[in-house]
Write an enzyme that holds these catalytic residues in place. Structure first.
Site, mmCIF file in Angstrom:
data_model
loop_
_atom_site.group_PDB
_atom_site.id
_atom_site.type_symbol
_atom_site.label_atom_id
_atom_site.label_comp_id
_atom_site.label_asym_id
_atom_site.label_seq_id
_atom_site.Cartn_x
_atom_site.Cartn_y
_atom_site.Cartn_z
ATOM 1 N N HIS A 242 0.857 -1.171 0.000
ATOM 2 C CA HIS A 242 0.000 0.000 0.000
ATOM 3 C C HIS A 242 0.901 1.230 0.000
ATOM 4 O O HIS A 242 1.885 1.274 0.727
ATOM 5 C CB HIS A 242 -0.885 -0.020 1.251
ATOM 6 C CG HIS A 242 -2.034 0.928 1.197
ATOM 7 N ND1 HIS A 242 -1.874 2.286 1.235
ATOM 8 C CD2 HIS A 242 -3.369 0.707 1.101
ATOM 9 C CE1 HIS A 242 -3.065 2.866 1.168
ATOM 10 N NE2 HIS A 242 -3.992 1.925 1.082
ATOM 11 N N ARG A 262 -6.602 10.303 -0.069
ATOM 12 C CA ARG A 262 -6.441 10.759 -1.457
ATOM 13 C C ARG A 262 -7.785 10.821 -2.174
ATOM 14 O O ARG A 262 -8.047 11.739 -2.939
ATOM 15 C CB ARG A 262 -5.458 9.846 -2.199
ATOM 16 C CG ARG A 262 -3.996 10.140 -1.830
ATOM 17 C CD ARG A 262 -3.048 9.078 -2.378
ATOM 18 N NE ARG A 262 -3.172 7.826 -1.643
ATOM 19 C CZ ARG A 262 -3.257 6.628 -2.193
ATOM 20 N NH1 ARG A 262 -3.208 6.496 -3.502
ATOM 21 N NH2 ARG A 262 -3.390 5.552 -1.446
#
Ligand code: FAD
Length: 605
Positions: A242, A262
């Site tokens: 990740h 994000r």
């Protein structure tokens, strides 16, 4: 073994995460006498940590969304290596599974007109993740658990399965499953479950790596149990790093920072303050990715006329980019890069949408994310690889043995899109529970448990007590985690992978001479000694497949073979244990061919 505790069920589900709970509910609803066995407390499974949401093309925010687009996004995210049938079933059935969760009492965040809200995530064309703030997994587990308990499904918690039991072989292939053997963590006493159907739902393998978002439970038990029983593993070279884990303070290094940061507007910057993701847009995603700041920022409000920001490329792309920036000397003070939402969204918005992240940084790093950027870097997060299963039923090559959730393979190909795991658990959990129940109902004569096998399982479990002054399991685990991180991590080379395999062989011989102190009552050193066998086997599988695949694709990046190679694009690497030598073997296998009508979804873009 006169005093041995024994139970008999139609379906035994190993694991109480989203996959196991959903499978158990389905098996119960189909009429099977069902038990759930899990090695931690109920409610502590990994699923509870899921933050961002459940991907399902419900079209609540974007009516243009439908299963065909979700299917296409999933396949493209996995660089077309996904089992097409699983990706299809997943995209088709996910919306129904989410609605059903709501019927069972899950309280999702809502849109202004009262529908289940859906948020943006990497690789998904439309806002698609049903969520509850950034605590979606908690709500999902709460809902499934309450239902399982209310239905009266038996739960054996803090009970670890160490062996699968099998009847005599009936034909060419592996012998059918007849049950499972395990121990109570508290007392160390053994227990035998007899059942014609066993569903593995044990989750991932992250604890083989030093820097990981995963918890202590993720030691690849289901992967290893299945392999030892004669099932095959696929996609094992594909481990997802990740892009955003915490890098500081050291005690929490690897802890996840959700992609929702994000998805909700956060951007990545290097030490020079540059929004660097624009420099890393790969050819494969150029057509659908914004190449200016203006377009990227406009996308959040107007998805029709703008392309998505490069921060929301699939995880493998973003993780590699961050890795390159750090390597080039443009990292943050603690060896990450900056993730900034403070300068982009109001404090109220941040605290409402990302409450856990706000507290996580405040409490652990003394950083106020509404005022300052976070420091983040890649962390081992998810394994795409797992037990090879029938796409419709989740049955493995071992008759009566099913695998579902993160411990199964195929669905996500070479890279999983965010949100596609929680939906995977629900869709295939239900399918596995149905199939396992049907098999049990069709089994008139039960295979008796072999007493020799039970004896052997006990001897194997007690072996670490036999030797004095041998190797310490914690030392081997620490060395394994470091080597996997350094040699089988985000960027790989032939020399390093070859070295990794040598190291793993060394750890395996050390592990044959393990000793543990104390006795069988709650003894974490002993538990680790038993988990370690699984971690070593799974690590060997990952390194073996990673060495063989001489290309870069999804979660697998080879520095010495940086290109994606079409000749690898239709191939799975399959790992098995040789029944005679018990060594790991590897074979190439053609991917199932996608029907033409599904291929048309890819031409439309
Ligand atoms: P788990 O939930 O881990 O359950 C495994 C179960 O198996 C546990 O009950 C464990 O006790 C049991 N078990 C294991 N071994 C044994 C054994 N030998 N004997 C008995 N029991 C055993 N995915 C998304 O789609 N959206 C997200 O927003 C998201 N966020 C995430 C955030 C974090 C921090 C992490 C780590 C992951 C996230 N993921 C997300 C991924 C997703 O949460 C996992 O892939 C998923 O929850 C795995 O579910 P599972 O049911 O397969 O396994």
């Amino acid at each position: 073994s006169g005093g041995l505790e024994r139970h008999s069920y139609d379906v035994v589900v190993v694991g109480a995460g989203g996959a196991g709970l959903r499978a158990a509910i389905a098996a119960h609803d189909a009429g099977a006498r069902t038990a759930i066995v899990c090695k931690s407390l109920l409610g502590k499974a990994h699923t509870v940590m899921a933050e961002g949401g459940i991907a399902a093309a419900m079209g609540n925010r974007w009516p243009e969304d439908n299963w065909e687009v979700h299917f296409r996004d999933t396949m493209r995210g996995g660089k077309m290596l996904n089992n097409w049938r699983m990706a299809q079933l997943h995209a088709q059935e996910a919306p129904e599974r989410v609605m059903e969760l709501e019927d069972w009492g899950a309280l999702f965040d809502r849109t202004d007109d009262g529908l289940i809200s859906q948020r943006d995530f990497g690789g998904h064309k439309y806002a698609r993740l049903a969520h509850v703030g950034d605590r979606t997994g908690l709500e999902m587990i709460r809902t499934l658990q309450q239902r399982a308990v209310a239905l009266g499904i038996d739960v054996f918690m803090e009970c670890t399965i160490t062996e699968l039991l099998q009847g005599p072989a009936t034909g060419e292939g592996p012998a059918p499953v007849s049950g499972a053997f395990g121990y109570w963590r508290e007392t160390g006493r053994f227990v035998v479950f007899e059942a014609p159907s066993v569903v593995l739902a044990t989750g991932g393998i992250g604890k083989s790596f030093k820097v990981t978002s995963n918890s202590w439970e993720y030691t690849g038990d289901g992967h290893a149990l299945a392999l030892r029983a004669g099932a095959s593993l696929i996609n094992m070279e594909f481990v997802q790093f990740h892009p955003t884990g915490m890098v500081w303070p050291p005690s929490v290094k690897g802890l996840l920072v959700t992609e929702s940061v994000r998805g909700d507007g956060g951007i990545l910057k290097n030490s020079e303050g540059e929004r660097f993701m624009f420099d890393y847009i790969p050819e494969f995603f150029k057509a659908e990715t914004a190449d200016t700041v203006e377009e990227a920022d406009a996308w959040y409000e107007d998805k029709k006329n703008n392309r998505r920001p490069p921060e929301l490329l699939p995880r493998d792309e973003v993780a590699r980019a961050i890795n390159s920036e750090i390597k080039a000397g443009r990292g943050s003070p603690h060896g990450g890069v900056f993730l900034d939402i403070a300068s982009r969204r109001s404090p109220e918005f941040i605290r409402k949408r990302l409450p856990s992240m706000y507290h996580q940084f405040k409490e652990l790093a003394d950083v106020d994310i509404t005022k300052e950027p976070m420091e983040i870097g890649p962390t081992c997060h998810y394994v795409m690889g797992g037990v090879e299963v029938d796409p419709d039923t989740q049955e493995s090559a071992v008759p009566g043995l099913y695998a579902v959730g993160e411990c199964s393979g195929g669905m996500h190909g070479s890279n999983r899109l965010g949100g596609n795991s929680l939906s995977d658990l629900l869709v295939f959990g239900r399918r596995a529970g149905d199939a396992a129940s049907a098999r049990a109902a069709g089994t008139t004569e039960r295979t008796p448990i072999s007493e020799d096998d039970v004896q052997a399982a006990q001897r194997e479990a007690l072996a670490p007590f036999e030797l004095e002054g041998g190797e310490n399991p914690y030392a081997i685990q620490g060395d394994l985690q470091q080597q996997m991180n350094d040699l089988v991590g985000i960027i790989r080379t032939r020399d390093e992978l070859t070295q990794a395999l040598k190291e793993v062989q060394g750890f395996k011989s050390r592990a044959e001479r393990l000793s543990v102190e104390g006795h069988r009552q709650y003894n974490p050193g002993w538990h680790l000694a038993l988990d370690l066998r699984n971690m070593l086997l799974v690590s060997e599988c990952i390194a073996t497949a990673a060495l063989e695949r001489t290309e870069s694709r999804g979660g697998h990046t080879r520095d010495d073979f940086p290109m994606t190679d079409d000749s690898w694009g239709a191939k799975n690497l399959v790992l098995r244990l040789d029944p005679e030598t018990r060594e790991v073997t590897l074979a190439h296998q053609e991917l199932p061919i996608m029907p033409d009508e599904l291929k048309t979804f890819f031409q439309a873009t």
